[in-house]
Design an enzyme around this catalytic site. Structure first.
Site, PDB file in Angstrom:
ATOM      1  N   HIS A 235      -0.443   4.451   0.059  1.00 24.97           N
ATOM      2  CA  HIS A 235      -1.238   5.773   0.485  1.00 24.97           C
ATOM      3  C   HIS A 235      -0.738   6.434   1.643  1.00 24.97           C
ATOM      4  O   HIS A 235      -0.771   5.809   2.792  1.00 24.97           O
ATOM      5  CB  HIS A 235      -2.720   5.481   0.790  1.00 24.97           C
ATOM      6  CG  HIS A 235      -3.556   4.660  -0.397  1.00 24.97           C
ATOM      7  ND1 HIS A 235      -3.532   3.238  -0.789  1.00 24.97           N
ATOM      8  CD2 HIS A 235      -4.409   5.303  -1.334  1.00 24.97           C
ATOM      9  CE1 HIS A 235      -4.239   3.231  -1.841  1.00 24.97           C
ATOM     10  NE2 HIS A 235      -4.722   4.405  -2.037  1.00 24.97           N
TER      11      HIS A 235
ATOM     12  N   ASP B  12       0.785  -1.230  -0.093  1.00 25.72           N
ATOM     13  CA  ASP B  12      -0.060   0.038   0.224  1.00 25.72           C
ATOM     14  C   ASP B  12       0.728   1.220   0.015  1.00 25.72           C
ATOM     15  O   ASP B  12       1.651   1.284   0.816  1.00 25.72           O
ATOM     16  CB  ASP B  12      -0.816  -0.075   1.278  1.00 25.72           C
ATOM     17  CG  ASP B  12      -2.081   1.067   1.285  1.00 25.72           C
ATOM     18  OD1 ASP B  12      -2.013   1.949   0.398  1.00 25.72           O
ATOM     19  OD2 ASP B  12      -3.022   0.782   1.933  1.00 25.72           O
TER      20      ASP B  12
END
Length: 148
Positions: free
Chosen positions: A17, A15
């Protein structure tokens, strides 16, 4: 004012983000925690190594891309193996694929050894409230210490 409690935070797995973890970093620091922010694309081993190195009281894992459940499997056992059997494990965000009943998701993460599980959109203040509760951190009295 620092509260003496140390957190290791980051975004697990593949991930990338980054915005949410920066917001949490700021909020946790403002709440008095000493924060080690590992950033994005963090492996379980990196979380654990940082927790050992910093003598952390809690690991706070964020995930937004939906694969948090897969990325977090085995985390508690690895913490125990590293001597972190009393460390708090918090996880939150979009931690599963698709729309699922959050109560079911929460039960699965508790079964994996996580102490607290937060759904998407949880405000940092909610996580801070539970960190303080679970770590026994008391807020300063509102009366600035005046005695009766």
């Amino acid at each position: 004012m620092k509260n003496g409690k140390k957190l290791v935070i980051g975004v697990i797995g593949a991930d990338v983000h980054a915005v949410g973890i920066r917001i949490l970093d700021f909020a946790f620091n403002e709440a008095g925690f000493e924060v080690t922010n590992l950033g994005v694309m963090v492996s379980q081993e990196e979380f654990i190594a940082a927790a050992v190195e910093t003598d952390a009281d809690a690991i706070v894992i964020s995930s937004l891309y939906g694969h948090g459940e897969l990325d977090c499997r085995g985390m508690r056992a690895k913490c125990d193996e590293a001597g972190l059997d009393n460390i708090l494990l918090f996880v939150g965000g979009n931690i599963v694929v698709g729309k699922q009943n959050f109560e079911d998701v929460e039960k699965r993460f508790h079964a994996m050894g996580f102490n607290r599980v937060f759904p998407p959109g949880t405000a940092p203040e909610e996580t801070i409230k539970w960190l303080k509760h679970d770590l026994g951190v008391q807020d300063e009295p509102a009366d600035n210490g005046a005695q009766a």
